[in-house]
Design a protein around this motif. Sequence first.
Motif, PDB file in Angstrom:
ATOM      1  N   VAL A 210       0.836  -1.205   0.000  1.00  9.30           N
ATOM      2  CA  VAL A 210       0.000   0.000   0.000  1.00  9.30           C
ATOM      3  C   VAL A 210       0.871   1.255   0.000  1.00  9.30           C
ATOM      4  O   VAL A 210       0.632   2.183  -0.774  1.00  9.30           O
ATOM      5  CB  VAL A 210      -0.969  -0.003   1.198  1.00  9.30           C
ATOM      6  CG1 VAL A 210      -1.715   1.327   1.308  1.00  9.30           C
ATOM      7  CG2 VAL A 210      -1.959  -1.161   1.076  1.00  9.30           C
TER       8      VAL A 210
ATOM      9  N   LYS B 238       0.740   3.925  -2.982  1.00  5.52           N
ATOM     10  CA  LYS B 238       0.202   5.264  -2.745  1.00  5.52           C
ATOM     11  C   LYS B 238       1.271   6.352  -2.823  1.00  5.52           C
ATOM     12  O   LYS B 238       0.951   7.508  -3.048  1.00  5.52           O
ATOM     13  CB  LYS B 238      -0.520   5.314  -1.403  1.00  5.52           C
ATOM     14  CG  LYS B 238      -1.867   4.599  -1.431  1.00  5.52           C
ATOM     15  CD  LYS B 238      -2.612   4.776  -0.129  1.00  5.52           C
ATOM     16  CE  LYS B 238      -4.000   4.217  -0.205  1.00  5.52           C
ATOM     17  NZ  LYS B 238      -4.980   5.172  -0.720  1.00  5.52           N
TER      18      LYS B 238
ATOM     19  N   ILE C 160      -5.356 -10.028  -2.140  1.00  7.29           N
ATOM     20  CA  ILE C 160      -6.190  -8.897  -1.735  1.00  7.29           C
ATOM     21  C   ILE C 160      -5.565  -7.577  -2.151  1.00  7.29           C
ATOM     22  O   ILE C 160      -6.249  -6.688  -2.671  1.00  7.29           O
ATOM     23  CB  ILE C 160      -6.469  -8.942  -0.219  1.00  7.29           C
ATOM     24  CG1 ILE C 160      -7.280 -10.194   0.141  1.00  7.29           C
ATOM     25  CG2 ILE C 160      -7.158  -7.670   0.257  1.00  7.29           C
ATOM     26  CD1 ILE C 160      -8.615 -10.344  -0.583  1.00  7.29           C
ATOM     27  N   TRP C 161      -4.249  -7.413  -1.958  1.00  4.73           N
ATOM     28  CA  TRP C 161      -3.665  -6.126  -2.347  1.00  4.73           C
ATOM     29  C   TRP C 161      -3.648  -5.971  -3.857  1.00  4.73           C
ATOM     30  O   TRP C 161      -3.831  -4.865  -4.366  1.00  4.73           O
ATOM     31  CB  TRP C 161      -2.330  -5.851  -1.683  1.00  4.73           C
ATOM     32  CG  TRP C 161      -1.054  -6.406  -2.239  1.00  4.73           C
ATOM     33  CD1 TRP C 161      -0.571  -6.303  -3.516  1.00  4.73           C
ATOM     34  CD2 TRP C 161      -0.050  -7.113  -1.517  1.00  4.73           C
ATOM     35  NE1 TRP C 161       0.652  -6.898  -3.635  1.00  4.73           N
ATOM     36  CE2 TRP C 161       0.997  -7.413  -2.408  1.00  4.73           C
ATOM     37  CE3 TRP C 161       0.073  -7.522  -0.208  1.00  4.73           C
ATOM     38  CZ2 TRP C 161       2.145  -8.106  -2.033  1.00  4.73           C
ATOM     39  CZ3 TRP C 161       1.217  -8.210   0.168  1.00  4.73           C
ATOM     40  CH2 TRP C 161       2.229  -8.498  -0.745  1.00  4.73           C
TER      41      TRP C 161
ATOM     42  N   ALA D 183      -6.962  -4.852  -5.087  1.00  4.90           N
ATOM     43  CA  ALA D 183      -7.167  -3.423  -4.803  1.00  4.90           C
ATOM     44  C   ALA D 183      -6.314  -2.534  -5.707  1.00  4.90           C
ATOM     45  O   ALA D 183      -6.367  -1.310  -5.600  1.00  4.90           O
ATOM     46  CB  ALA D 183      -6.852  -3.137  -3.336  1.00  4.90           C
TER      47      ALA D 183
ATOM     48  N   TYR E  31      -2.790  -2.716  -6.110  1.00  4.14           N
ATOM     49  CA  TYR E  31      -1.400  -2.521  -5.710  1.00  4.14           C
ATOM     50  C   TYR E  31      -0.517  -3.599  -6.312  1.00  4.14           C
ATOM     51  O   TYR E  31      -0.905  -4.758  -6.364  1.00  4.14           O
ATOM     52  CB  TYR E  31      -1.267  -2.548  -4.179  1.00  4.14           C
ATOM     53  CG  TYR E  31      -2.102  -1.497  -3.504  1.00  4.14           C
ATOM     54  CD1 TYR E  31      -1.739  -0.151  -3.549  1.00  4.14           C
ATOM     55  CD2 TYR E  31      -3.263  -1.849  -2.832  1.00  4.14           C
ATOM     56  CE1 TYR E  31      -2.519   0.809  -2.930  1.00  4.14           C
ATOM     57  CE2 TYR E  31      -4.038  -0.889  -2.205  1.00  4.14           C
ATOM     58  CZ  TYR E  31      -3.672   0.431  -2.266  1.00  4.14           C
ATOM     59  OH  TYR E  31      -4.437   1.382  -1.656  1.00  4.14           O
TER      60      TYR E  31
ATOM     61  N   GLU F 187      -9.384  -7.994   3.721  1.00  5.47           N
ATOM     62  CA  GLU F 187      -9.914  -6.733   3.207  1.00  5.47           C
ATOM     63  C   GLU F 187     -10.074  -5.703   4.325  1.00  5.47           C
ATOM     64  O   GLU F 187      -9.804  -4.510   4.124  1.00  5.47           O
ATOM     65  CB  GLU F 187     -11.246  -6.982   2.495  1.00  5.47           C
ATOM     66  CG  GLU F 187     -11.059  -7.735   1.189  1.00  5.47           C
ATOM     67  CD  GLU F 187     -12.343  -8.338   0.635  1.00  5.47           C
ATOM     68  OE1 GLU F 187     -13.385  -8.311   1.338  1.00  5.47           O
ATOM     69  OE2 GLU F 187     -12.290  -8.861  -0.496  1.00  5.47           O
TER      70      GLU F 187
ATOM     71  N   LEU G  40      -6.659  -4.436   5.046  1.00  9.27           N
ATOM     72  CA  LEU G  40      -6.268  -3.523   3.968  1.00  9.27           C
ATOM     73  C   LEU G  40      -6.884  -2.136   4.184  1.00  9.27           C
ATOM     74  O   LEU G  40      -6.195  -1.128   4.034  1.00  9.27           O
ATOM     75  CB  LEU G  40      -6.673  -4.091   2.606  1.00  9.27           C
ATOM     76  CG  LEU G  40      -6.375  -3.196   1.400  1.00  9.27           C
ATOM     77  CD1 LEU G  40      -4.868  -3.017   1.219  1.00  9.27           C
ATOM     78  CD2 LEU G  40      -7.009  -3.773   0.143  1.00  9.27           C
ATOM     79  N   ALA G  41      -8.145  -2.080   4.549  1.00 10.50           N
ATOM     80  CA  ALA G  41      -8.810  -0.789   4.768  1.00 10.50           C
ATOM     81  C   ALA G  41      -8.133  -0.023   5.910  1.00 10.50           C
ATOM     82  O   ALA G  41      -7.923   1.193   5.810  1.00 10.50           O
ATOM     83  CB  ALA G  41     -10.295  -0.995   5.059  1.00 10.50           C
TER      84      ALA G  41
ATOM     85  N   GLU H 240      -4.793   1.261   4.567  1.00  6.42           N
ATOM     86  CA  GLU H 240      -4.970   2.369   3.630  1.00  6.42           C
ATOM     87  C   GLU H 240      -5.253   3.684   4.357  1.00  6.42           C
ATOM     88  O   GLU H 240      -4.690   4.723   3.994  1.00  6.42           O
ATOM     89  CB  GLU H 240      -6.093   2.052   2.638  1.00  6.42           C
ATOM     90  CG  GLU H 240      -5.707   1.015   1.622  1.00  6.42           C
ATOM     91  CD  GLU H 240      -6.834   0.634   0.684  1.00  6.42           C
ATOM     92  OE1 GLU H 240      -6.559   0.473  -0.523  1.00  6.42           O
ATOM     93  OE2 GLU H 240      -7.984   0.486   1.149  1.00  6.42           O
TER      94      GLU H 240
END
Length: 148
Positions: A5, A9, A41-42, A45, A47, A128, A131-132, A135
Amino acid sequence: MAAAVLVGKSSTLKAPVITVDSSGTGSWHIGQGPHPSSKKIWEAAGYKHQHIAKQFKAHDFFIHDLILVMDSSNYHNVISLAETEEHRSKVFYLRNFDPQLKEIDPASADFFKLEVPDPYNQSDEAYEATLAMVERAVDGLLQELKNL
């Protein structure tokens, strides 16, 4: 996951220049790639990140300006390797940068609210949710770094 992440980002930032390195405090996964569920999962999203596990060592304090940990076990393991107050001042829980949690003192009884739970071998939903959390914290971190 946090490294993926942060790399993703920060990739478009011109300043500050951010180099991301990742390591654990234990030796049990050295040389292995990411857990397949975490990577799935990443990547879902958006990444992209490659990772080979390594262990955090005391010399990492001389290499890195900021050391982010995910939970209290990691925090204490990393702090125990710090030889100076300058080294200790580099260590933060990642979630200290979540705008909703940044006022929590890691030394307080509320430290547990700063922990990123390890979803290891749990459902995709657990990954998930992690991950949230990551983030939100990374967004807060990048905002702080931009303001320097």
